[in-house]
Design a protein around this motif. Structure first.
Motif, mmCIF file in Angstrom:
data_model
loop_
_atom_site.group_PDB
_atom_site.id
_atom_site.type_symbol
_atom_site.label_atom_id
_atom_site.label_comp_id
_atom_site.label_asym_id
_atom_site.label_seq_id
_atom_site.Cartn_x
_atom_site.Cartn_y
_atom_site.Cartn_z
ATOM 1 N N THR A 1 -46.015 -5.619 -116.432
ATOM 2 C CA THR A 1 -44.780 -4.866 -116.229
ATOM 3 C C THR A 1 -44.847 -4.060 -114.933
ATOM 4 O OG1 THR A 1 -44.546 -4.712 -118.636
ATOM 5 C CG2 THR A 1 -43.163 -3.260 -117.308
ATOM 6 N N GLY B 1 -45.752 5.511 -121.851
ATOM 7 C CA GLY B 1 -45.256 4.820 -123.036
ATOM 8 C C GLY B 1 -45.240 5.694 -124.263
ATOM 9 N N GLU C 1 -46.358 10.817 -124.152
ATOM 10 C CA GLU C 1 -45.663 10.533 -122.898
ATOM 11 C C GLU C 1 -45.110 11.794 -122.242
ATOM 12 O OE1 GLU C 1 -42.546 7.110 -121.503
ATOM 13 O OE2 GLU C 1 -42.081 8.160 -123.353
ATOM 14 N N SER D 1 -37.151 6.240 -113.175
ATOM 15 C CA SER D 1 -37.575 5.143 -114.047
ATOM 16 C C SER D 1 -37.053 3.825 -113.488
ATOM 17 C CB SER D 1 -37.049 5.363 -115.467
ATOM 18 O OG SER D 1 -37.402 4.269 -116.297
ATOM 19 N N GLU E 1 -38.156 -0.726 -118.005
ATOM 20 C CA GLU E 1 -38.446 -0.342 -119.385
ATOM 21 C C GLU E 1 -38.549 -1.596 -120.235
ATOM 22 O OE1 GLU E 1 -35.925 1.890 -122.831
ATOM 23 O OE2 GLU E 1 -36.151 2.987 -120.933
ATOM 24 N N ARG E 2 -39.621 -1.701 -121.010
ATOM 25 C CA ARG E 2 -39.812 -2.849 -121.906
ATOM 26 C C ARG E 2 -40.432 -2.375 -123.212
ATOM 27 N NH1 ARG E 2 -42.153 -7.153 -117.415
ATOM 28 N NH2 ARG E 2 -40.158 -7.483 -116.363
ATOM 29 N N SER E 3 -40.179 -3.130 -124.281
ATOM 30 C CA SER E 3 -40.746 -2.801 -125.586
ATOM 31 C C SER E 3 -41.690 -3.903 -126.040
ATOM 32 C CB SER E 3 -39.631 -2.611 -126.622
ATOM 33 O OG SER E 3 -38.853 -1.478 -126.311
ATOM 34 N N ARG F 1 -42.420 1.603 -126.533
ATOM 35 C CA ARG F 1 -41.689 1.401 -125.285
ATOM 36 C C ARG F 1 -42.543 1.807 -124.094
ATOM 37 N NH1 ARG F 1 -40.072 5.126 -122.678
ATOM 38 N NH2 ARG F 1 -39.709 6.573 -124.389
ATOM 39 N N GLN G 1 -42.464 2.450 -119.911
ATOM 40 C CA GLN G 1 -41.643 2.682 -118.730
ATOM 41 C C GLN G 1 -42.525 2.715 -117.490
ATOM 42 O OE1 GLN G 1 -37.957 5.320 -118.779
ATOM 43 N NE2 GLN G 1 -39.193 6.324 -120.331
ATOM 44 N N TRP H 1 -42.472 4.317 -113.695
ATOM 45 C CA TRP H 1 -41.809 5.343 -112.888
ATOM 46 C C TRP H 1 -42.218 5.234 -111.421
ATOM 47 C CZ3 TRP H 1 -38.592 8.908 -115.409
ATOM 48 C CH2 TRP H 1 -38.678 8.915 -116.806
#
Length: 244
Positions: A37, A173, A178, A196, A199-201, A235, A237, A239
């Protein structure tokens, strides 16, 4: 999130700029969700001097080099990691643009003024790492998973190795505390200089989801997961933090 092989292995990186093969030594983290990611979020130009902190086997250093960075310096506390990264750089023909140094966090690059820092240090709470077996040498992110990333952010102030206008790419995350990491990031960079990008889960491993220690951290508000069917998701993220 990373995994650690018990013996030397070869893996194929299928993320950004791949595919390419890398060797991962015993005790050296192999890239997984977070690395892939983060690679997708990187913004690299031909004039960039990149520092990859906690570089492991060097995969994100190689992504940065293949994206066109002028020079990339990876650093890791583990000598085995740095050895693996140097071996991989030779195999990939990237020795001319990559360098790897042993040392804690950003200490090895005090002499550098980077325009980009890749901040993919471990952010997994110690108890989750123990249950999942992700960090058999015990070097996870601290009790809440925020301690090591926060120390990395504080070391930016101490080492002054990021140039004005330079960018830190920081993963956070809900599998860690976080808010604590973002509090330190805002203190270092200023809230207006955090954005940000991605974003992925991802599904939480079942053995982690069933852990009593994890349930307590959720109850205490340290961790936050989303229920989807029978699975719990966390989740991630990425940044972009810009030095003013």
């Amino acid at each position: 999130m990373t995994s650690m092989p018990a013996e030397q292995s070869t893996m194929e990186w299928k993320g950004r700029t791949g595919p390419f093969a890398i060797t991962v030594n015993p005790g050296v983290f192999a890239p997984t969700y977070t690395s892939r990611t983060l690679a997708d979020a990187l913004e690299i130009g031909p004039d960039d001097l990149v520092v990859d902190v906690g570089c492991g086997s060097g995969v994100l250093s190689f992504v940065a080099a293949r994206l066109g960075a002028k020079r990339v310096i990876g650093c890791d506390l583990s000598e085995a990691a740095v050895d693996a990264a140097r071996q991989n750089a030779r195999a990939l023909g990237l020795e001319d643009r990559t360098e790897f140094r042993v040392g804690n966090l950003l200490e090895p690059v005090r002499d550098v003024k980077a325009t980009v820092i890749i901040g993919d240090v471990s952010g997994i709470p110690d108890e989750i790492a123990r249950v999942a077996g992700w960090f058999p040498d015990g070097r996870a992110g601290g009790p809440t998973g925020a301690e090591l990333p926060a120390a990395m952010l504080e070391s930016l102030r101490e080492t002054d190795c990021l140039a004005t206008g330079g960018r830190l790419y920081l993963p956070t995350g809900t599998i860690q505390a976080e808010s604590k990491i973002l509090e330190v990031a805002r203190s270092v960079f200023g809230a207006a200089n955090l954005q940000s990008l991605l974003e992925r889960s991802f599904p939480l491993p079942e053995m982690v989801a069933k852990s009593k220690a994890v349930a307590k951290m959720v109850k205490d508000g340290v961790l936050q997961f989303q229920q989807r069917g029978s699975r719990l998701l966390w989740r991630l993220q990425i940044w972009r933090c810009v030095k003013a």
